[in-house]
Enzyme design. Structure first.
Site, PDB file in Angstrom:
ATOM      1  N   SER A  29      -8.217  24.524   1.799  1.00 37.41           N
ATOM      2  CA  SER A  29      -7.913  23.132   1.447  1.00 37.41           C
ATOM      3  C   SER A  29      -8.443  22.774   0.064  1.00 37.41           C
ATOM      4  O   SER A  29      -8.285  21.651  -0.394  1.00 37.41           O
ATOM      5  CB  SER A  29      -8.496  22.183   2.502  1.00 37.41           C
ATOM      6  OG  SER A  29      -9.877  22.420   2.673  1.00 37.41           O
ATOM      7  N   ASN A 116     -18.014  19.903  10.066  1.00 42.05           N
ATOM      8  CA  ASN A 116     -17.249  18.900  10.825  1.00 42.05           C
ATOM      9  C   ASN A 116     -17.771  17.479  10.599  1.00 42.05           C
ATOM     10  O   ASN A 116     -16.996  16.549  10.382  1.00 42.05           O
ATOM     11  CB  ASN A 116     -17.264  19.237  12.319  1.00 42.05           C
ATOM     12  CG  ASN A 116     -16.552  20.551  12.602  1.00 42.05           C
ATOM     13  OD1 ASN A 116     -15.912  21.104  11.706  1.00 42.05           O
ATOM     14  ND2 ASN A 116     -16.664  21.040  13.816  1.00 42.05           N
ATOM     15  N   THR A 161      18.017 -18.733   3.134  1.00 48.18           N
ATOM     16  CA  THR A 161      17.877 -18.091   4.447  1.00 48.18           C
ATOM     17  C   THR A 161      19.191 -17.350   4.643  1.00 48.18           C
ATOM     18  O   THR A 161      20.247 -17.812   4.185  1.00 48.18           O
ATOM     19  CB  THR A 161      17.683 -19.108   5.589  1.00 48.18           C
ATOM     20  OG1 THR A 161      18.807 -19.981   5.634  1.00 48.18           O
ATOM     21  CG2 THR A 161      16.403 -19.944   5.396  1.00 48.18           C
ATOM     22  N   SER A 283      21.130   3.924 -18.940  1.00 44.45           N
ATOM     23  CA  SER A 283      21.961   4.936 -18.305  1.00 44.45           C
ATOM     24  C   SER A 283      22.398   5.935 -19.361  1.00 44.45           C
ATOM     25  O   SER A 283      22.652   5.560 -20.506  1.00 44.45           O
ATOM     26  CB  SER A 283      23.186   4.271 -17.674  1.00 44.45           C
ATOM     27  OG  SER A 283      24.242   5.198 -17.537  1.00 44.45           O
ATOM     28  N   LYS A 289      23.937  -0.455 -19.704  1.00 46.47           N
ATOM     29  CA  LYS A 289      23.062  -0.594 -18.548  1.00 46.47           C
ATOM     30  C   LYS A 289      21.591  -0.776 -18.900  1.00 46.47           C
ATOM     31  O   LYS A 289      21.068  -0.176 -19.831  1.00 46.47           O
ATOM     32  CB  LYS A 289      23.180   0.647 -17.649  1.00 46.47           C
ATOM     33  CG  LYS A 289      24.493   0.755 -16.944  1.00 46.47           C
ATOM     34  CD  LYS A 289      24.603  -0.223 -15.791  1.00 46.47           C
ATOM     35  CE  LYS A 289      23.589   0.115 -14.737  1.00 46.47           C
ATOM     36  NZ  LYS A 289      24.190   0.592 -13.517  1.00 46.47           N
ATOM     37  N   GLU A 296      12.682  -0.680  -8.232  1.00 47.21           N
ATOM     38  CA  GLU A 296      13.401   0.272  -7.360  1.00 47.21           C
ATOM     39  C   GLU A 296      12.477   1.383  -6.880  1.00 47.21           C
ATOM     40  O   GLU A 296      12.507   1.789  -5.720  1.00 47.21           O
ATOM     41  CB  GLU A 296      14.593   0.886  -8.104  1.00 47.21           C
ATOM     42  CG  GLU A 296      15.760  -0.071  -8.257  1.00 47.21           C
ATOM     43  CD  GLU A 296      16.868   0.522  -9.111  1.00 47.21           C
ATOM     44  OE1 GLU A 296      18.031   0.440  -8.693  1.00 47.21           O
ATOM     45  OE2 GLU A 296      16.582   1.068 -10.197  1.00 47.21           O
ATOM     46  N   LYS A 331      -5.718  14.861   4.735  1.00 44.25           N
ATOM     47  CA  LYS A 331      -6.095  14.503   3.362  1.00 44.25           C
ATOM     48  C   LYS A 331      -4.922  14.227   2.443  1.00 44.25           C
ATOM     49  O   LYS A 331      -4.912  13.221   1.725  1.00 44.25           O
ATOM     50  CB  LYS A 331      -7.003  15.577   2.776  1.00 44.25           C
ATOM     51  CG  LYS A 331      -8.369  15.511   3.397  1.00 44.25           C
ATOM     52  CD  LYS A 331      -9.220  16.691   3.092  1.00 44.25           C
ATOM     53  CE  LYS A 331     -10.280  16.826   4.164  1.00 44.25           C
ATOM     54  NZ  LYS A 331      -9.742  17.122   5.528  1.00 44.25           N
TER      55      LYS A 331
HETATM   56  N1  ARG Z   1     -11.671  21.776   5.311  1.00 43.88           N
HETATM   57  C1  ARG Z   1     -11.977  21.301   6.602  1.00 43.88           C
HETATM   58  C2  ARG Z   1     -11.222  19.977   6.883  1.00 43.88           C
HETATM   59  O1  ARG Z   1     -10.707  19.450   5.986  1.00 43.88           O
HETATM   60  C3  ARG Z   1     -13.436  21.060   6.728  1.00 43.88           C
HETATM   61  C4  ARG Z   1     -13.976  21.186   8.108  1.00 43.88           C
HETATM   62  C5  ARG Z   1     -13.863  22.594   8.562  1.00 43.88           C
HETATM   63  N2  ARG Z   1     -14.492  22.788   9.805  1.00 43.88           N
HETATM   64  C6  ARG Z   1     -14.311  23.894  10.509  1.00 43.88           C
HETATM   65  N3  ARG Z   1     -14.941  23.986  11.613  1.00 43.88           N
HETATM   66  N4  ARG Z   1     -13.486  24.828  10.094  1.00 43.88           N
HETATM   67  O2  ARG Z   1     -11.151  19.505   7.989  1.00 43.88           O
END
Ligand code: ARG
Length: 465
Positions: A29, A116, A161, A283, A289, A296, A331
């Site tokens: 990630s 975590n 309306t 355009s 235009k 938009e 994320k």
């Molecule tokens: N990159 C992980 C996330 O975004 C972090 C937590 C990872 N935890 C694990 N037990 N692999 O959730």
């Protein structure tokens, strides 16, 4: 040792074979969660201080860890940090660098903690900051709307309306309608913030930790209002992200509706406003235009923000307790929602003050649709006629106006009296757009005097928030 690469990984101990190269990229990630670096470092600094405070590490060790993390922060801000996909995510990238920088002591930072509770903490710190800056952006746009409302309190436009001309309204009143919607959005964000600002740290992987941690101490350092009351919940639920996304989707829904009006109003058919050239494009084929790209695009972007809300709900809905890797997928939708909101609020606040109003066209449009018909009915009620009968009488007068292409205010007294003998020459004050507008003189009404009061009230509120 085999040729496996897991020796380099913080969790490599129990593994006997290398991570598949594609799986390494698939599970990483770091490409997107590097955005959390400031909050990850802030969380780690607070955690290290807490570990020293309760005696799990020494003060000297904490000082070394904090200095190391501050050095890493400076490196990242100077663009002097090479992110490693092999180290998966922001947490392990920073921890590995810390160990490189300060040696053995760096290995103690992760005591009593898990990625975590770490990632849940990072995300809450990040979102808290973003909510604060989005609230400022909202307020900036609200202030722009209040300024226009004050300037245009007396400007008449047709109120609609069913997109049919209904009654004359003040353009300022119309702007304050948008301001009122954004104020509710602002309040929703502030309300969501209360549930964001709760600290997961201490939940560790899922069950808490055997170390004698002091969660309140860490929470105070990080500015959290409270600590999460259940460790399983703390590491797993992302309802705070979903709640924010829902509030964000409402902001974008409002901006999308507003965009739709700007697009209609700037068309040749309405011609109520002109958008500044620097906010439009042309355009490549039609030389005449000038396209309203900005509204938009904002209207279009509301779709993706709603999409992110739905993604996040789907992401969460089938997960058993506690943490699952699914949550890594929270994320990108969140970051994109934040970015889209920032950009949309900014472009609106930049553009609106530069919009030109075609006041004569708005006035003429308000005269076209018998927009004072209700005023005539109310006038007859004041003369003692029941509202249903008055409605019928005015309906016949409107029919006559349609057949003869004339507004009510353009009819002679004699013509009007053919519909009711109760009509007198005081009727013309009522049939004028300005008279109609000024008559709706109660809190929340469109009378310019009320618009001015509403402007003052909004200014006071914006100053207090
Ligand atoms: N990159 C992980 C996330 O975004 C972090 C937590 C990872 N935890 C694990 N037990 N692999 O959730």
């Amino acid at each position: 040792m085999t040729d496996d690469n897991t020796a380099d990984k913080p969790w490599g101990g129990r593994f006997t074979e290398s991570t598949d190269a594609f799986v390494e990229a698939f599970t990483a990630s770091i490409g997107f969660d590097q955005r959390l670096y400031r909050h990850d470092i802030a969380g780690s600094i607070a955690h290290a201080r807490m570990l020293a405070h309760v005696g799990i590490i020494t003060e000297t060790e904490a000082t070394d860890i904090v200095a190391g993390l501050e050095g890493i922060l400076a490196d990242i801000e100077q663009g002097d940090f090479a992110w490693s996909v092999a180290l998966e995510d922001i947490h392990m990238n920073i921890e590995a660098r810390l160990i490189e920088r300060i040696g053995e002591t760096g290995k103690k930072l992760h005591t009593g903690r898990s990625r975590n509770d770490q990632v849940a903490t990072d995300l809450r710190l990040y979102l808290r900051d973003e909510i604060d800056s989005l609230c400022s952006a909202l307020q900036r746009l609200q202030t722009v709307l209040v300024d226009i409302a004050e300037r245009e309190a007396d400007t008449v436009m047709p109120g609609f309306t069913h997109l049919q001309v209904a009654m004359p309204v003040s353009f300022g009143h119309h702007m304050l309608a948008w301001e009122a919607m954004l104020e509710r959005d602002h309040q929703r964000l502030l309300d969501a913030r209360k549930r964001v600002n709760v600290m997961p740290l201490g939940a560790a992987a899922l069950a808490g930790t055997g170390f004698p941690i002091d969660r309140d101490f860490t929470a105070a350092l990080l500015g959290f209002d409270s600590i999460a009351g259940n460790s399983l919940d703390a590491v797993s639920d992302r309802d705070f992200v979903i709640e924010f996304s829902a509030a964000a989707a409402l902001v974008m829904m409002h901006l999308s509706r507003f965009s739709e009006e700007l697009i209609l109003w700037s068309s040749a058919q309405f011609n109520f406003i002109e958008l500044p050239d620097r906010f439009c494009t042309g355009s490549s084929i039609m030389p005449q235009k000038k396209n309203p790209d900005v509204p938009e695009l904002v209207r279009g972007k509301s779709g993706r923000v709603t999409g992110h809300l739905v993604s996040l709900l789907m992401l969460m809905k089938s997960q058993p307790l506690a943490y699952n890797k699914d949550n890594q997928e929270d994320k990108e939708p969140l970051f994109d929602t934040v970015d889209t909101l920032h950009a949309s609020l900014r472009v609106f606040a930049d553009m609106l003050p530069a919009v030109t109003l075609q006041r004569d066209n708005m006035q003429a449009a308000a005269l076209q649709g018998f927009s004072t018909a209700t005023d005539l009915a109310d006038y007859l009620v004041c003369k003692g006629i029941a509202f249903r009968d008055a409605h019928e009488i005015v309906g016949r007068a409107v029919r006559f106006g349609i057949d003869n292409a004339r507004d009510l205010s353009a009819m002679s007294l004699q013509e009007l009296q053919a519909f009711s003998s109760e009509i007198d020459d005081d009727v013309f004050a009522v049939l004028k757009l300005e008279g109609s507008m000024a008559a709706r003189n109660h809190p929340g009404g469109t009378a310019p005097a009320q618009v001015r009061k509403a402007v003052s009230a909004a200014r006071r509120r914006l100053q207090q928030d």
